[in-house]
Design an enzyme around this catalytic site. Sequence first.
Site, mmCIF file in Angstrom:
data_model
loop_
_atom_site.group_PDB
_atom_site.id
_atom_site.type_symbol
_atom_site.label_atom_id
_atom_site.label_comp_id
_atom_site.label_asym_id
_atom_site.label_seq_id
_atom_site.Cartn_x
_atom_site.Cartn_y
_atom_site.Cartn_z
ATOM 1 N N GLY A 268 0.791 -1.224 0.000
ATOM 2 C CA GLY A 268 0.000 0.000 0.000
ATOM 3 C C GLY A 268 0.821 1.271 0.000
ATOM 4 N N ARG A 344 -7.181 1.059 -14.999
ATOM 5 C CA ARG A 344 -7.231 1.887 -13.787
ATOM 6 C C ARG A 344 -8.031 3.198 -13.955
ATOM 7 N NH1 ARG A 344 -3.624 3.851 -11.196
ATOM 8 N NH2 ARG A 344 -4.233 3.092 -9.156
ATOM 9 N N TYR A 348 -11.116 2.963 -11.397
ATOM 10 C CA TYR A 348 -10.981 3.738 -10.160
ATOM 11 C C TYR A 348 -11.011 5.240 -10.412
ATOM 12 C CZ TYR A 348 -8.556 -0.675 -9.071
ATOM 13 O OH TYR A 348 -8.201 -1.990 -8.940
ATOM 14 N N CYS A 387 -15.464 -1.204 -27.325
ATOM 15 C CA CYS A 387 -16.836 -0.737 -27.560
ATOM 16 C C CYS A 387 -17.577 -0.499 -26.256
ATOM 17 C CB CYS A 387 -17.567 -1.736 -28.442
ATOM 18 S SG CYS A 387 -16.773 -1.839 -30.034
ATOM 19 N N GLU A 388 -17.093 0.432 -25.491
ATOM 20 C CA GLU A 388 -17.723 0.820 -24.235
ATOM 21 C C GLU A 388 -17.448 2.313 -24.042
ATOM 22 O OE1 GLU A 388 -18.654 -1.201 -21.242
ATOM 23 O OE2 GLU A 388 -18.105 -3.206 -21.947
ATOM 24 N N TYR A 416 -0.134 -2.622 -11.726
ATOM 25 C CA TYR A 416 -1.558 -2.848 -12.016
ATOM 26 C C TYR A 416 -1.920 -2.368 -13.417
ATOM 27 C CZ TYR A 416 -1.201 -3.591 -7.057
ATOM 28 O OH TYR A 416 -0.788 -4.062 -5.842
HETATM 29 N N1 LLP Z 1 -0.355 -7.288 0.040
HETATM 30 C C1 LLP Z 1 -1.653 -7.585 -0.121
HETATM 31 C C2 LLP Z 1 -2.270 -8.567 0.770
HETATM 32 C C3 LLP Z 1 -2.404 -6.940 -1.116
HETATM 33 O O1 LLP Z 1 -3.692 -7.233 -1.252
HETATM 34 C C4 LLP Z 1 -1.784 -5.987 -1.954
HETATM 35 C C5 LLP Z 1 -2.526 -5.313 -3.009
HETATM 36 C C6 LLP Z 1 -0.413 -5.722 -1.758
HETATM 37 C C7 LLP Z 1 0.266 -6.387 -0.747
HETATM 38 C C8 LLP Z 1 0.360 -4.748 -2.604
HETATM 39 O O2 LLP Z 1 -0.058 -3.442 -2.460
HETATM 40 P P1 LLP Z 1 0.789 -2.264 -3.144
HETATM 41 O O3 LLP Z 1 2.088 -2.170 -2.418
HETATM 42 O O4 LLP Z 1 0.976 -2.600 -4.562
HETATM 43 O O5 LLP Z 1 -0.032 -1.044 -2.963
HETATM 44 N N2 LLP Z 1 -5.619 -2.719 -8.627
HETATM 45 C C9 LLP Z 1 -5.473 -1.637 -7.691
HETATM 46 C C10 LLP Z 1 -4.632 -2.036 -6.504
HETATM 47 C C11 LLP Z 1 -5.133 -3.257 -5.815
HETATM 48 C C12 LLP Z 1 -4.181 -3.780 -4.809
HETATM 49 C C13 LLP Z 1 -4.568 -5.113 -4.336
HETATM 50 N N3 LLP Z 1 -3.747 -5.600 -3.281
HETATM 51 C C14 LLP Z 1 -4.895 -0.420 -8.427
HETATM 52 O O6 LLP Z 1 -4.696 -0.496 -9.619
HETATM 53 O O7 LLP Z 1 -4.679 0.606 -7.829
#
Ligand code: LLP
Length: 472
Positions: A268, A344, A348, A387-388, A416
Amino acid sequence: MSKDKDSQPAGIGYVDGRLQADGVSVEAIAEQTGTPVYIYSAAAIRASYERLRRAFAPLDAKLHYAVKSCPNLHVCRLISELGGGMDVVSGGELERAWLAGAPMEEIVFAGVAKTEAEVRAALDGRFSSLVRHAGRFGREGVHGRGPVGLFNIESESELERIAAISEQLGVPARACIRVNPDVDAKTHEYTTTGLEENKFGIYAERVPAMFEAYDGHPSVELVGVHVHIGSPVPQIDPYVDTVRVILALFDRLEAAGHRPRVLDLGGGWPVDYYHGESPAPEEYAARLVPLLEERVRGGLQVVLEPGRSIMANSGVLITRVQHIKQGRQKRFVMCDAGIQTLIRPAFYRAFHFIWPVAPEPHQLPEAWMERPDLPDLVECDVVGPICETGDFLARGRPLPEVAQNDFLAVFSAGAYGVSMASNYNDHGRPAEVMVDGDVATVVAERQPLASLLETERTTRKLEFSQAASVAR
Ligand code: LLP
């Protein structure tokens, strides 16, 4: 393209008015590979990994790369070579992490709906879905590879399943309980995971009973706690609140005679999508290290699961303008990348800075922002081929005048991006290129149509037992 290694700028940026990745021309790459293409900078990956590692070095934190952010085998291999473990959320990602060279004990397996087959493969390589393909991907020894280092448990039912399978196989499992701390990560509602209304984790009050029930269990050892509150987490306070919940839980566990030794803090960690948007890793560390360092001195192992913070700004998506349409209300820039390539913005409403790879000299952007203060910009919707109506990369965005066949760069797309790409409208998945030094390598070919059609090439009638036929 060859030049003195030391003089190469690391990362993705404009040099002499042209977009480059580690000093290699992005246009030259895209001309060869075609578009859409994702381009990664190995130097940027190394730098962002190292920056995070150094920030949390006072906790001796172990980094487990979140494979889901950019699962390319060669990206995973590079991060594994840097010393990173892997964080996986499916049997597929597990095999990928292992193929990339990660030792099984350096893999943590999270995910809310682990199947029996996935758990078996995570414990015993004889059940790997790769068994029949051993060697084709350049890694031997799948049979004897041993269990994953850690399962992150999302429900009591899952813990029971893992315990049963590990008992059957005679392979002990190590696990952390994922705690839902009920903390608001202040992120998009689809990427918040630490609120009780979210499907993730188990509320803290329930956790001591689980440690109690599994105390001395013959096949599962509960070694600690996992938490991941969202992605990205743009402020530091939610992490601080989360760590406080966990420390209080640790106190309760210890009072009951348990000894949690692992704290997996998840991912995160944010990155800039607009310049100057996010706090730096050092700022997160400055608040979190003091809360945890004493426990670390007492033997606690801290784990982080970064994905975005390593990959987002280590990658750029290059798309080619196919058509320009001037409507009565709007100007549309129609590109070959759309939601099938990068979902994305649509999913989002996420912001990605978009700019020509070769702008006019007076239109070089100084910072990523929605409305750069530059002359002669034209407001457009940057849209894809799907097509959206929801197929857009940007809406109402002032851009320099662009023409058919120009290349546009979509920045911060390394995380992502390709991992959420799809085959919608029968588009193959995009090509991926890694630049390392002055060498650009195709690390994923554009998916050919024949590969998309392969699972439909032949058909197979299902056979039913007599009982099932009668039931019909
Ligand atoms: N650990 C777990 C349990 C997770 O679910 C995630 C991300 C991470 C680590 C890695 O998080 P990061 O460091 O990359 O923020 N598709 C969305 C993001 C979804 C993240 C899902 N889980 C986007 O494009 O922003």
